[in-house]
Design an enzyme around this catalytic site. Structure first.
Site, PDB file in Angstrom:
ATOM      1  N   GLY C  30      19.521 -31.437  40.464  1.00 19.45           N
ATOM      2  CA  GLY C  30      18.202 -32.009  40.210  1.00 19.45           C
ATOM      3  C   GLY C  30      17.343 -32.183  41.445  1.00 19.45           C
ATOM      4  O   GLY C  30      16.169 -32.516  41.337  1.00 19.45           O
ATOM      5  N   CYS C 239      12.576 -23.794   8.249  1.00 21.54           N
ATOM      6  CA  CYS C 239      11.993 -22.497   8.615  1.00 21.54           C
ATOM      7  C   CYS C 239      11.661 -21.700   7.351  1.00 21.54           C
ATOM      8  O   CYS C 239      12.504 -21.567   6.453  1.00 21.54           O
ATOM      9  CB  CYS C 239      12.970 -21.711   9.492  1.00 21.54           C
ATOM     10  SG  CYS C 239      12.416 -20.005   9.788  1.00 21.54           S
ATOM     11  N   CYS C 242      14.128 -18.368   7.520  1.00 20.06           N
ATOM     12  CA  CYS C 242      15.597 -18.420   7.453  1.00 20.06           C
ATOM     13  C   CYS C 242      16.107 -19.736   6.891  1.00 20.06           C
ATOM     14  O   CYS C 242      17.302 -19.929   6.749  1.00 20.06           O
ATOM     15  CB  CYS C 242      16.209 -18.165   8.822  1.00 20.06           C
ATOM     16  SG  CYS C 242      16.117 -19.577   9.931  1.00 20.06           S
ATOM     17  N   CYS C 264      11.022 -20.495  12.812  1.00 18.42           N
ATOM     18  CA  CYS C 264      11.799 -20.754  14.028  1.00 18.42           C
ATOM     19  C   CYS C 264      11.047 -20.222  15.251  1.00 18.42           C
ATOM     20  O   CYS C 264      10.552 -19.088  15.237  1.00 18.42           O
ATOM     21  CB  CYS C 264      13.143 -20.028  13.975  1.00 18.42           C
ATOM     22  SG  CYS C 264      14.312 -20.733  12.818  1.00 18.42           S
ATOM     23  N   CYS C 270      16.605 -16.979  14.419  1.00 21.39           N
ATOM     24  CA  CYS C 270      16.052 -16.804  13.075  1.00 21.39           C
ATOM     25  C   CYS C 270      16.521 -15.461  12.476  1.00 21.39           C
ATOM     26  O   CYS C 270      16.976 -15.398  11.333  1.00 21.39           O
ATOM     27  CB  CYS C 270      14.527 -16.841  13.147  1.00 21.39           C
ATOM     28  SG  CYS C 270      13.717 -17.042  11.564  1.00 21.39           S
TER      29      CYS C 270
END
Lengths: 354, 258, 280
Positions: C30, C239, C242, C264, C270
């Site tokens: 980080g 979605c 899908c 998606c 997807c």
């Protein structure tokens, strides 16, 4: 209804590039612009692109201008992206602008001085009337010539310095910081600052320099000297142990004589702001000198309140390649982030309504 | 220094160019004690405050602080993280202009809660409860908790700064003309508040003021400064009722005349 | 493969410099490491940081996937994938599980990453404190001293004003209990995927010339309050293609009456579900 996700990004890109190439060429009936023409006849544009692209190569700069359809920031970007692929062989010795045989040399603080005032090929006193004769191809009458003077043209700074009236050159480090290899950090040394300004955007520096004159970080400037001409570039290969000349650069140098400083113990002395740019780039060199001096506020014990006196502000934002990238990247798709904002706002509105 | 001294300084000197702002100053402070540093502007009292609080380095001399565990620390030899942590927790600093200390774009509650969050507080409800408690202690209506300080009066701003400073229960607070720039009636109320809080919480205070009446009201002891030197010091009432040094006499008499 | 340029465009010395900076970054999760970022042939803001990192870690046998907004077929993803196909000649894929290196802008794939994969994030503003403290010198100091109270104050103000934290993307995290870090502008929905990921995660900011990293299995905590815990949100729909109810959704306007379809954002996820027989 049926929904089909958009595909074909690859073909769209290819088509866009083909269209761009066609648009760049323009009407086929008009003769194509040659790179030699750009290099020879659009010298100021070429020099600006060399400065901001930080690569001294007139032909490549002219090519970049042609390729960028005259968009000078885009051209500087092309040059930079090329420059970064080149190996670095050496750091040159400082160029000696004092030994330059100037094509132009003026001082605003002396009526006359050794070497004289030399106007050179300047627009300073042209009347800005469109010259319709240029609509047609026209060969200008030959400019009168005189024998070159052998008289030395010492730098105004050295003339003032002989009396101790102006601060001396700071001792330089053996190997200066290299902005093209190392990231800018803060606090930034003067070498890093001058490098960033030298390739900084002319418009940005012009506006900041102008602001200092109008009171936002005033430096009380006089043009000590502007000189333009060619200087030799020398390197000292360690295996040789002596300097060799590797070429010439056309440069514009501006020394601003600015607000004097002193104290009870130290006699007052004029301070300096320094500007240097490739080619005949007087506006850039002058603006740079104003901003350089303004950035020294803290070092010289002045209150730093104006943007032009804030080193981090100026250096972080003067690079137009970085600036244009980040501003223009906003046109890339951001719909994922926008969707998350939409959901957040909808949720908050829902909670408020509930 | 004595075993229970909270803060002690020996031979502090500091020069600014040709000006000797501090000249060989000694000082001592006990827990819960209020020490006033008085003098005209330019006498060096603010420089002394800055040096004692570690914000400014002396050219010569040393200042020690005794932490709650009893260990002594050289204020100017402390690593920066430690000094900054101290300023966020065990110490506090109240400035003359609350606008320099407060975050004007952050709500009153956020301003008070900041030091708690800097110390790792992560429970929103508890931070708010504490902030509300402190706003009440400094006589700011709890309904103003979510307002921005820019809508506050000068007196409220100063009380908010005090709440923001005291919320971590510091043992030592530096105050620089805390009532300067306020109307007389507002000053009186604020002084009363400071006196009560400091006494109840047993906070030691180094108070810089040019106003002898402020010193008389708040301080147990007083140091009179002139041109960087301490010219007289002692119990507040003694010094002000029976000044020995001509400069102190001048200061006291000018107050009486005013 | 384009001739005249080195493998993956950058010269070996530059790649070495970047890899050295990456090693530092991996050692201090980080923490932002300055690096001598180069000008790339793509503009700043288009992913020059990510491209340099990808170039530095890419090997001839790697399989590269590039996504922008979660999709492999967005123009910028196409452009960057082509750049590496041309300059490195590496194999490319759109299938998350087949990729060894995934360069991304604004999303983390829905398919869980695995050990051995490298995620490269394009980062516009690596400094999470920038909106609170514009001076980078002062922000660096705040990182050095771990003085992050101000960021918590920002969250406090959000909760006070809106009832909860209003940051919906580029949601600040604490890496390995120490450094405050920008996860890049991924939606907050993706933040939990950063935590204890088996993949190596690299973050490159070209214009700002900073890079940072999360080594595999690093703890990554999204800032919050105990009584207002971090919540990952998505559109509440499923979605339309899908039927996934767990994926991050794009909202597509499909007619001039403002009808919406939610699909998606991760096109590979997807497509995989549709092939497996799921439908909207």
């Amino acid at each position: 209804m049926a929904y089909v996700a958009v595909k074909g990004g690859e073909r769209a890109i290819d088509n866009a590039h083909a269209w761009l190439a066609e648009a760049r060429r323009g009407a086929a009936a008009v003769p194509e612009l040659g790179v030699e023409q750009i290099a020879a006849q659009l010298g100021r544009a070429v020099e600006r692109v060399m400065a901001e692209g930080s690569l001294y190569d007139r032909e490549l700069a002219a090519l970049a201008i042609k390729q960028a359809q005259g968009d000078l920031i885009e051209a500087a970007f092309l040059l930079r992206a090329y420059r970064t692929t080149l190996p670095r062989f050496a750091a040159s010795l400082p160029v000696d602008t004092g030994s330059m045989r100037p094509l132009r040399r003026i001082s605003a603080i002396f009526k006359d001085l050794p070497g004289g005032q030399v106007l050179g090929p300047t627009t300073d006193y042209t009347h800005r009337l469109l010259d319709f004769a240029l609509l047609a191809e026209a060969r200008p009458p030959a400019a009168p010539e005189a024998a070159a003077s052998d008289a030395a043209t010492p730098r105004v700074h050295d003339i003032l310095g002989a009396e101790g009236l102006i601060e001396a050159d700071a001792p330089g480090s053996a190997e200066p910081f290299d902005l093209t290899r190392a990231p800018l950090g803060f606090p930034a040394g003067r070498d890093a600052r001058l490098q960033a300004l030298a390739r900084g955007d002319e418009g940005f520096l012009l506006a900041l320099g102008y602001a200092t004159q109008r009171g936002y970080g005033n430096t009380h400037p006089f043009v000590g000297e502007i000189r333009m001409g060619e200087v030799a570039v020398e390197i000292e290969p360690p295996e040789l142990g002596f300097a060799i000349e590797i070429g010439d650069l056309a440069l514009t140098e501006c020394q601003m004589v600015t607000q004097f400083a002193g104290s009870k113990t130290e006699p007052p002395q004029f301070t300096r702001g320094y500007g240097l740019a490739f080619g005949q780039s007087e506006r850039k060199a002058m603006a740079m000198a104003l901003v350089d001096r303004s950035l020294r506020a803290e070092e010289l014990g002045e209150d730093a309140t104006a943007p032009s006196q804030n080193v981090e502000f100026v250096l972080s934002h003067c690079d137009n390649i970085e600036a244009t990238g980040f501003v223009e990247h906003l046109k890339l798709p951001h719909y994922v982030d926008f969707q998350s904002e939409l959901e957040t706002v909808r949720r908050m509105r829902g909670e408020r309504g509930a | 220094m004595a075993d229970d001294t909270l803060l002690a300084a020996r031979g502090l000197s500091r020069r600014f160019g040709a000006v000797q702002a501090l000249d060989n100053v000694d000082a001592e402070l006990w827990p819960g004690e209020v020490l006033a540093i008085v003098g005209e502007s330019g006498s060096g009292k603010t420089t002394l405050l800055d040096v004692l609080s570690g914000r400014l380095r002396p050219d010569r001399g040393v200042a020690w602080y005794r932490d709650p565990a009893g260990a002594l620390h050289d204020v100017h030899a402390m690593p920066e993280p430690m000094l900054r942590a101290l300023h966020r927790s065990d110490w506090g600093f109240v400035r003359q202009n609350p606008r320099d200390a407060l975050r004007l774009g952050v709500t009153a509650g956020g301003n008070v809660g900041e030091r708690l969050m800097a110390q790792g507080a992560r429970h929103y409800g508890r931070i708010r409860d504490t902030a509300q408690d402190w706003l009440e202690r400094v006589e700011i209506d709890a309904s103003r908790m979510d307002d921005l300080p820019r809508t506050f009066s000068g007196g409220m701003l100063q009380r908010l700064q005090i709440a923001r400073t005291l919320v971590t229960h510091p043992r030592l607070v530096f105050m620089d003309e805390p009532t300067g720039g306020l109307d007389v009636s507002v000053q009186a109320r604020l002084l009363d508040l400071i006196r009560t809080l400091v006494a109840n919480l047993h906070i030691a205070v180094v108070l810089v003021t040019h106003d002898l009446s402020v010193a008389r009201l708040l301080a147990h002891r007083i140091m009179v400064m002139q041109r960087g030197c301490v010219v007289e010091s002692g119990l507040t009432d003694q010094v002000l009722d029976d000044p020995h040094h001509p400069y102190t006499q001048l200061l006291v008499s000018s107050v009486l005349q005013a | 493969m384009t001739h005249g340029y080195n493998f993956a465009y950058l010269d070996e010395q530059t790649k070495r410099m970047i890899r050295r900076a990456l090693l530092k970054a991996v050692a201090i999760p980080g923490h932002q490491i300055p690096f001598g970022g180069r000008e790339m042939p793509l503009p700043y803001g288009w992913g020059t940081g990510g491209i340099q990192l990808t170039a530095a870690v890419l090997g001839a046998s790697d399989v590269l996937k590039v996504i922008d907004q979660g999709a492999d077929d967005t123009t910028n993803a196409v452009s960057i994938r082509r750049f590496f196909a041309r300059t490195a000649g590496v194999a490319t894929t759109t299938v998350t599980t087949q990729a060894t290196v995934i360069q991304t802008r604004h999303r983390i794939p829905e398919t869980p990453l695995r050990d051995g994969q490298i995620m490269v994030y394009q980062v516009p503003l690596p400094e999470p404190l920038a909106k609170l403290e514009p001076s980078r010198a002062e922000a660096a100091r705040m990182h050095a001293l771990a003085e992050y109270g101000l960021m918590q104050v920002k969250l406090y103000e959000d909760v006070t004003r809106y009832g909860h934290v209003s940051i919906s993307y580029d949601y600040p995290v604490l890496a390995n209990h120490r450094y405050l870090m920008s996860p890049s502008p991924i939606p907050a929905f993706d933040n939990p995927k950063l935590h204890m990921s088996p993949a190596l995660q690299l973050f490159g900011a070209g214009r700002e010339k900073r890079l940072y990293a999360l080594p595999p299995w690093t703890e990554v905590r999204s800032l919050d309050f105990d009584d207002h815990p971090f919540r990952a949100t998505r559109a509440p729909q499923v979605c339309g293609l899908c039927g996934a109810a767990d994926s991050y959704l794009d909202e597509v306007v499909i007619d001039d009456r403002g009808s919406r379809l939610f699909v998606c954002s991760d096109t590979d996820y997807c497509a995989g579900r549709q092939e497996a027989g799921h439908g909207g």
